[in-house]
Design an enzyme around this catalytic site. Structure first.
Site, short mmCIF file in Angstrom:
data_model
loop_
_atom_site.label_atom_id
_atom_site.label_comp_id
_atom_site.label_asym_id
_atom_site.label_seq_id
_atom_site.Cartn_x
_atom_site.Cartn_y
_atom_site.Cartn_z
CG ASP A 272 37.19 31.67 16.99
OD1 ASP A 272 38.19 31.50 16.27
OD2 ASP A 272 36.75 32.79 17.28
CG HIS A 273 40.59 28.22 13.02
ND1 HIS A 273 39.61 28.77 12.23
CD2 HIS A 273 41.75 28.82 12.65
CE1 HIS A 273 40.15 29.66 11.42
NE2 HIS A 273 41.43 29.72 11.65
CG HIS B 244 38.82 34.34 13.74
ND1 HIS B 244 38.34 33.17 14.28
CD2 HIS B 244 38.80 34.16 12.39
CE1 HIS B 244 38.05 32.31 13.30
NE2 HIS B 244 38.32 32.90 12.16
#
Length: 495
Positions: A180-181, A243
């Protein structure tokens, strides 16, 4: 974990794709030039396209050139660590060839059998690749083997479980790195430091002193060329399930016993377990959906979502979601966590606003209908990175009126500080075996369970009001009404 430069072979599935070119190659190059990678590494790119090694290395050089102060010698040297293999993910023979090449490069680069398999391609192939990697004994090595996968992790809880079972056939949970950047972003990682390293915040971080917390992630872009993908996901699956809920978990978690992977994950999981579940009748009360219409953005006319390529002209897909989340535990009972995310909004911004409660008795007189400004802690995640604290101070002059003052710290405004790309940090964490900033299966499952109750209602109800916000706005009116019901309002994303 040691602090030495890691040795590894990285196999990138989808090596000719957009993600690899835009994010992965520049991030690996950054690690290389900063000395965080030794010369004992190699990258094997696999994809369907027939390419020679030299063509692939030129693609890598093109990807890296122009993004940094160009050092041709470094770039040339770096690109020689890259090898290409034309690949069919459904053909066992391809995996045999991959194994032979990996063993050869193990010997050449002395990587001690360490292998990372990065799946930068369509998620429908994740399970197939994992099963074949295992079947062709690519995981039978003296070093470590790790699997990195991009979202989406399924499209609902049953499909996520099915995918996880396939992955677990070949890799254990501690070998699976679900990217999950957002968890690699500097200021998201700073949430824990702000909370746990500052005596002025942690004692106030509860329902006695905080009235509400707002998390906004707004984009000015539309769906661009991703209409086909977005029709299946929408903002709820694309942003909220991962996110947004990850940021809520970091904001709401209890202080961990230690700052290690297991303890931090354990506290995040407790938050997700404490989310008040939504019954079918609750969804309309707690969540708002929207879809962008045509409008003007930065002086330019842009089309509505239903006019975008590969989008159904009567689409029921939400490009905007706002919601009120309640966490039923001792610390947060009664404090709403508001989230909103959308495309084609007024500003590009990811921002967290913590609004503190007013003091019980306002000694400083205000005109009728004029309220004292609340104290706010604002964590700016992108595009600007930093922290802002809004306080009240005396207005200059002989009166006792107050005015809001702003204490500002800008992380990426300081000369000499070059914030690492989120992917750069996460790739390095993976090489070092640190899973702290990757999503655990329990986090994924609990997030899907929460989101599925919303998507089930929305998929079965046609949104007769779509499109309901013009491009270049802050979303539909119903989003503002959601907060107004509790006596709050969205704080602006622009300063």
């Amino acid at each position: 974990m040691t602090n030495t430069a890691p040795k590894s072979i990285v196999v990138i599935f989808g090596a000719t794709g957009d993600l690899a070119n835009r994010k992965l190659y520049p991030s690996i190059y950054n690690l290389y030039t900063k000395g965080k990678l030794s010369e004992n590494f190699a990258v094997i790119g696999v994809a369907r396209r027939p390419l020679e090694n030299e063509e692939f290395q030129q693609n890598v050089r093109n990807s890296v050139s122009g993004r940094f102060e160009e050092n041709r010698e470094d770039i040339e040297k770096f690109s020689k660590h890259f090898y290409y293999l034309p690949f069919n993910v459904n053909d066992r023979a391809s995996y045999k060839e991959l194994k032979e090449l990996a063993e050869k490069l193990d010997s050449t680069y002395k990587t001690e059998g360490n292998r990372i398999f990065y799946l930068a391609m369509a998620p429908e192939f994740f399970g197939t690749i994992a099963v074949n990697i295992k079947a062709e004994e690519l995981t039978d090595t003296e070093g470590y083997t790790r699997l990195v996968i991009e979202k989406p992790f399924g499209h609902n809880l049953p499909s996520a479980k099915q995918l996880n079972e396939k992955l677990r056939h070949a890799f254990s949970e501690d070998e699976i790195y679900r990217i999950d950047h957002y968890l690699g972003k500097e200021m998201v990682q700073n949430i824990e430091v702000i909370r746990f390293a500052n005596a002025i915040f942690e004692p106030l971080w509860n329902n006695r002193y905080i009235s509400n917390i707002q998390v906004t992630s707004s984009e000015v872009l539309g769906v661009e060329d991703r209409g086909g993908y977005y029709e299946k996901s929408g903002a709820l699956r694309d942003m909220v399930q991962n996110h947004m809920l990850q940021m809520v978990a970091l904001l709401a978690m209890e202080p961990p016993i230690k700052l290690n992977t297991d303890e931090i994950r354990s506290e995040k999981i407790k938050v997700l377990r404490a989310l008040r579940p939504l019954e079918e009748g609750d969804v309309k009360k707690y969540f708002v959906r929207g879809q962008y219409d045509a409008g003007t953005l930065n002086g330019k006319q842009v089309p509505g979502y239903r006019e975008e390529e590969k989008v159904d002209p009567a689409s029921n897909t939400a490009t905007f979601v706002a919601g009120k989340l309640l966490i039923d535990n001792f610390r947060w009972a009664g404090v709403p966590f508001y989230i909103r995310t959308g495309k084609r909004m007024k500003e590009k911004s990811t921002k967290i606003v913590v609004q503190f409660k007013d003091i019980p008795m306002d000694l400083y007189y205000k005109e009728e209908n004029e309220q004292q400004n609340p104290n706010l802690l604002v964590i700016n995640i992108q595009p600007d990175e930093g922290i802002t604290l809004y306080l009240n101070a005396k207005r200059p002059g002989q009166n006792t009126m107050t005015l809001p003052v702003k204490l500002d710290y800008c992380n990426n405004c300081i000369d000499g500080i070059n914030t690492p790309e989120a992917y750069e940090k996460l790739i390095y964490d993976c090489m070092m075996g640190d899973t702290t900033n990757f999503a655990h299966w329990d986090e994924v499952a609990l997030s899907w369970r929460y989101v599925d109750s919303i998507s089930k209602v929305w998929e079965n109800q046609i949104a007769t009001e779509f499109p309901n916000y013009p491009s270049g706005s802050n979303g539909p009116k119903a989003s503002d009404e959601l907060l107004a019901e509790d006596g709050f309002h969205w704080w602006p994303v622009e300063d």
